[in-house]
Design an enzyme around this catalytic site. Sequence first.
Site, PDB file in Angstrom:
ATOM      1  CE  LYS A   1      -4.163  -2.179   0.777  1.00 58.09           C
ATOM      2  NZ  LYS A   1      -5.239  -1.648  -0.464  1.00 58.09           N
TER       3      LYS A   1
ATOM      4  CE  LYS B   1     -10.722  -4.329  -2.910  1.00 59.05           C
ATOM      5  NZ  LYS B   1      -9.909  -4.467  -3.832  1.00 59.05           N
TER       6      LYS B   1
END
Length: 329
Positions: free
Chosen positions: A153, A257
Amino acid sequence: MGINFNNYQENTKYQLRIEPYCRRFKQPLQTHHGLWRDRQGIWIQLRPMTASELGEEGWGEIAPLPSFGSENLTEALAFCHSFGGEISFKQITSIPDRFPACQFGFESALIDLQALEDPPHLTNICGLLPTGKAALDPKLPIWNQGYQTLKWKIAVAEISQELKLFQDLLSILPEGVKLRLDANGGLTEQEAHQWLQACAGQPVEFLEQPLGVSEFPAMLTLCKQYQTPLALDESIATWQQFLQVYHQGWPGIMVIKPAIFGFPSRLIDFCQTHPVDIVISSVFETAIARKMLLRLVATLPNLDRALGFGTDRWFEEGIGGWGDGEIGG
Ligand SMILES: O=C(O)CCC(=O)c1ccccc1C(=O)O
Ligand SMILES: [Mg+2]
């Protein structure tokens, strides 16, 4: 193979059991959206109320992610309770698009009722590194678990600091391993240029969601200016956004997702008729939703990229779909 519900099932009513859950992470995950400590969601169980050819019970999971545009947990729970413990096939297939996590959970339970074989175990998984400097710890188990792809990230600290950490990370990256950088929409356009320049010639599979959802045109431009591919995630989190981006000619990768993307059957139908370069990714769902994700992976065509399922190792207990062994190979 699409998903065909037989007539028998279409005429069935189901008893509905609702079980909210909360699972803690071993350590919180820092992202541009904030610090995340646990996963809350709802497990649902459907039992056919008339004699049927189906299994006795089917399980599904509702794992909302409101920061990506899905309903929130309270809304999902109220929606589940609105059926008073009984739901019909028709009611399930009519769940509105503003409840994508419920669409996923309920249709998963219907699919589970068809008592299909267990989905196969997987090996091509992208590991999820801790954010920031913590990723550089050579003692992290993740360095010895055979991952060929690792996600890190970014857009959580000051850019010059992060770019320096990125160089350190590249210097310890094992031969052949690729990085995915996920900014969660947190870069400015100028910072995105800095990152993409730093990525040139490096083993970076893609930069995910560099800019915010409203900055789609700028990301389209960036796509054409650099070798490192871009992937969209937040920008295509709902079905409507996904269709819009697809029809606007996005040439890059799309991170899906499924747990917040609505009916799995709709995703399958789309992918079987449209060529798309997608990555299937987790939202920290538990084993019940994971089973549906594995079924999707077994069904969707052209899934060549590592699956974003590295989230499993963030939970206190093993809930993965592939046992506790090593990943890779
Ligand atoms: O995609 C992966 O590899 C891991 C999953 C992940 O990063 C994630 C998990 C939950 C919510 C958002 C995200 C994200 O991709 O931004
Ligand atoms: Mg992402």
